[in-house]
Design a protein around this motif. Structure first.
Motif, mmCIF file in Angstrom:
data_model
loop_
_atom_site.group_PDB
_atom_site.id
_atom_site.type_symbol
_atom_site.label_atom_id
_atom_site.label_comp_id
_atom_site.label_asym_id
_atom_site.label_seq_id
_atom_site.Cartn_x
_atom_site.Cartn_y
_atom_site.Cartn_z
ATOM 1 N N VAL A 83 0.773 -1.062 -0.069
ATOM 2 C CA VAL A 83 -0.007 0.080 -0.024
ATOM 3 C C VAL A 83 0.926 1.272 0.032
ATOM 4 O O VAL A 83 0.690 2.220 -0.617
ATOM 5 C CB VAL A 83 -0.790 0.038 1.253
ATOM 6 C CG1 VAL A 83 -1.707 1.362 1.331
ATOM 7 C CG2 VAL A 83 -2.078 -1.104 1.222
ATOM 8 N N GLN A 84 1.992 1.114 0.741
ATOM 9 C CA GLN A 84 2.923 2.243 0.989
ATOM 10 C C GLN A 84 3.576 2.671 -0.407
ATOM 11 O O GLN A 84 3.500 3.665 -0.693
ATOM 12 C CB GLN A 84 3.640 2.164 2.024
ATOM 13 C CG GLN A 84 4.708 3.323 2.141
ATOM 14 C CD GLN A 84 5.961 2.853 3.267
ATOM 15 O OE1 GLN A 84 6.423 1.917 3.260
ATOM 16 N NE2 GLN A 84 6.461 4.207 3.809
ATOM 17 N N ALA A 85 3.979 1.542 -1.202
ATOM 18 C CA ALA A 85 4.436 1.726 -2.572
ATOM 19 C C ALA A 85 3.668 2.374 -3.495
ATOM 20 O O ALA A 85 3.931 3.249 -4.162
ATOM 21 C CB ALA A 85 5.084 0.302 -2.720
ATOM 22 N N ILE A 86 2.559 1.780 -3.556
ATOM 23 C CA ILE A 86 1.500 2.414 -4.482
ATOM 24 C C ILE A 86 1.415 3.965 -4.309
ATOM 25 O O ILE A 86 1.362 4.544 -5.005
ATOM 26 C CB ILE A 86 0.115 1.925 -4.400
ATOM 27 C CG1 ILE A 86 0.321 0.288 -4.816
ATOM 28 C CG2 ILE A 86 -0.940 2.515 -5.417
ATOM 29 C CD1 ILE A 86 -0.804 -0.497 -4.543
ATOM 30 N N VAL A 87 0.967 4.286 -2.954
ATOM 31 C CA VAL A 87 0.907 5.954 -2.596
ATOM 32 C C VAL A 87 1.961 6.616 -2.982
ATOM 33 O O VAL A 87 2.194 7.772 -3.450
ATOM 34 C CB VAL A 87 0.306 5.726 -1.283
ATOM 35 C CG1 VAL A 87 0.179 7.497 -0.808
ATOM 36 C CG2 VAL A 87 -0.880 5.140 -1.047
#
Length: 545
Positions: A443-447
């Protein structure tokens, strides 16, 4: 032999290869050390191994909270900028070194005195006897805080001056010393592969030898860098006047970086407390730490070694306001690192069981427990390595506040999922925590990537998407081929050839690795992936030399 071209050199490949080769040697020794340690103490269900794991993690956790992330994230850009001063940055380095040493000495002393309370903070569910053993280990391990800090400051100054090798090769000495300590422990006190030794069976001599040599290795890793400082003509004079050379500007960035580190370590405290509930029963602190060590091997060799050199170049371009060059550096780093990391993730997922045999012996429950953790973690390896690059782009641009918010998102999600994992059966808690970690990282990578595109409007997003899609398709097919090869070699059955002995495990790892590599490379070739040729050319040139 260690000094490469100064920052700004056109050859990223030359510098990253030097860093990567040092990391390979260091990680290989670390692997051997952990294998022997696991065989000696037990990798699953060993209360003694978990006690040592918590104590030996404390120094790095506390160091990172106090200074580690701040120093690593802010030193290179700040030192690069200080080189523009009339004295070439000498005054800045003296002030920085003085301040760092004072802070590190104070923190190390306070942490060592507070050892029992710190252990209880990370493993509050343990019995009084196990907490006492972990505290005894901690008294020996916590002085590592000072030497971790000294290693970081000395090494990052060398990196900023274009000397990348010593910082990467120094951990080799650390692992040699610690490895000798583990071997001595095994010879003197015997092995306990099943983890049956009770916490009350540990003597002071056992604790002193195991933990003392671990700290001695970290000290050697730091002190050896002094030799390379002198080779570059660098010196040190204590300077307690910490004003006048831009420390305030560094402090603003460091403040947000400190927040990032603090939030991350709070997540680590929750992680260790949740996983420690399974100590003595199933996969726990030491098992998860071992899986993390294996997971970090390809990340360190590929992403860290290549990313460190890119970071220095990005910092120079950002300082000179050359945004087109920053965008080109970012695209190149993400594509080249991603291509290699996806291959490594596919291979590691396929060899997880044979690799686990090296650590867990012939105990199939222990093998399966460790292998499942590796396979869960490896799902997030490409995203984890991409985040390493993206975070350093934002740091080079001075956007540490953005990183704090991203970290808050990741840690908040992880903590919620990890706490939910504590409701699982004890034998499954570690797997639940690993899945929680990878979910939050994805999730952090996408954002993070979405925010990066907004900040770097000229980033070649289409090329990144094409290269990413090709690598994932090739990686997926290569993983299927590797799983089939593993099944043929008996990598997933208790009495299979790949798990019957260390020899069988090594043969299986080589064969499976070759299958994955050939399939992955062939598919990338069919897709006409230009980055493949660039990476292969870089490796061939360096090996030839």
């Amino acid at each position: 032999m260690f000094v490469v071209r100064a920052a700004g050199s056109p050859s990223i490949g030359r510098s990253s290869f030097l860093l990567g080769s040092g990391t390979v040697v260091s990680r290989a020794l670390g692997f051997v050390k952990t294998i022997i340690l696991a065989q000696t103490l037990g990798v699953v269900g060993s209360a003694g191994a978990d006690s040592f794991a918590v104590a030996n993690q404390l120094p790095s956790s506390i160091y990172v909270i106090i200074a580690g992330g701040v120093l690593t994230a802010t030193l290179v850009p700040a030192i690069v900028k200080s080189a523009l001063h009339r004295d070439g940055g000498i005054a800045y380095i003296n002030k920085l070194m003085t301040m760092a040493l004072v802070v590190l000495l104070g923190v190390t002393l306070l942490a060592t005195l507070a050892a029992p309370w710190l252990v209880a903070l990370f493993a509050g569910s343990w019995s009084t006897e196990q907490l006492a053993l972990a505290s005894a280990f901690a008294y020996w391990c916590l002085p590592q805080i000072f030497f971790y800090g000294l290693y970081t400051v000395l090494g990052e100054v060398l990196n900023a001056r274009g000397s990348f090798g010593p910082f990467t090769w120094a951990p080799v000495l650390n692992n040699v010393v610690a490895l000798l300590g583990v071997i001595a422990f095994m010879v003197v006190f015997g092995v306990d592969t099943g983890g049956e030794r009770s916490v009350t069976d540990w003597t002071s001599s056992m604790v002193n030898l195991l933990a003392g040599t671990a700290t001695l290795g970290v000290a050697a890793q730091a002190l050896i860098l002094i030799v390379f400082w002198r080779r570059l003509g660098l010196g040190f004079r204590p300077d307690f006047i910490w004003k006048g050379v831009g420390l305030r500007e560094t402090g603003r960035v460091a403040g947000w970086t400190f927040g990032i580190v603090l939030v991350t370590q709070l997540g680590g405290i929750i992680e260790t407390n949740v996983v420690s509930q399974a100590s003595g029963v199933g996969a726990s602190v030491f098992t998860l730490a071992t899986a993390w060590l294996i997971f970090m091997l390809p990340h360190s060799i590929i992403a860290v070694s290549m990313g460190t050199v890119y970071f220095t170049r990005m910092s120079e371009h950002a300082a000179s306001k050359k945004m087109a060059e920053v965008e080109a550096d970012t695209s190149e780093a993400l594509r080249n690192i991603g291509l290699l990391v996806v291959w490594a993730a596919a291979g590691l997922a396929c060899v997880a069981y044979p690799v686990s045999t090296l650590f867990a012996g012939q105990d199939f429950f222990a093998i399966a427990s460790l292998a499942s953790l590796i396979q869960i973690l490896v799902i997030g390896l490409p995203a984890f390595s991409a985040l390493y690059v993206i975070f350093r782009v934002f740091l080079a641009l001075g956007r540490a506040r953005v990183l704090f918010n991203l970290t808050l998102l990741q840690v908040g999600l992880f903590c919620a999922l990890a706490l939910a994992s504590s409701l699982l059966p004890l034998e499954m808690i570690a797997q639940g925590v690993a899945a929680s970690l990878i979910t939050s990282v994805l999730v952090q990578a996408i954002v993070s990537y979405a925010l990066l595109r907004r900040r770097l409007s000229g980033l070649d997003s289409r090329r990144l998407r094409v290269t990413g899609l090709r690598s994932y398709v090739a990686g997926g097919v290569a993983t299927v081929a590797g799983v089939i090869a593993g099944a043929v070699l008996g990598a997933y059955s208790e009495d299979g050839f790949a798990l019957a002995s260390v020899f069988g495990a090594l043969i299986a790892m080589v064969c499976i690795g070759l299958v994955v590599t050939v399939v992955y490379a062939l598919l990338l070739g069919l897709f006409r992936t230009s980055e493949l040729a660039a990476v292969v050319r870089m490796v061939r040139v360096r090996i030839g030399r």
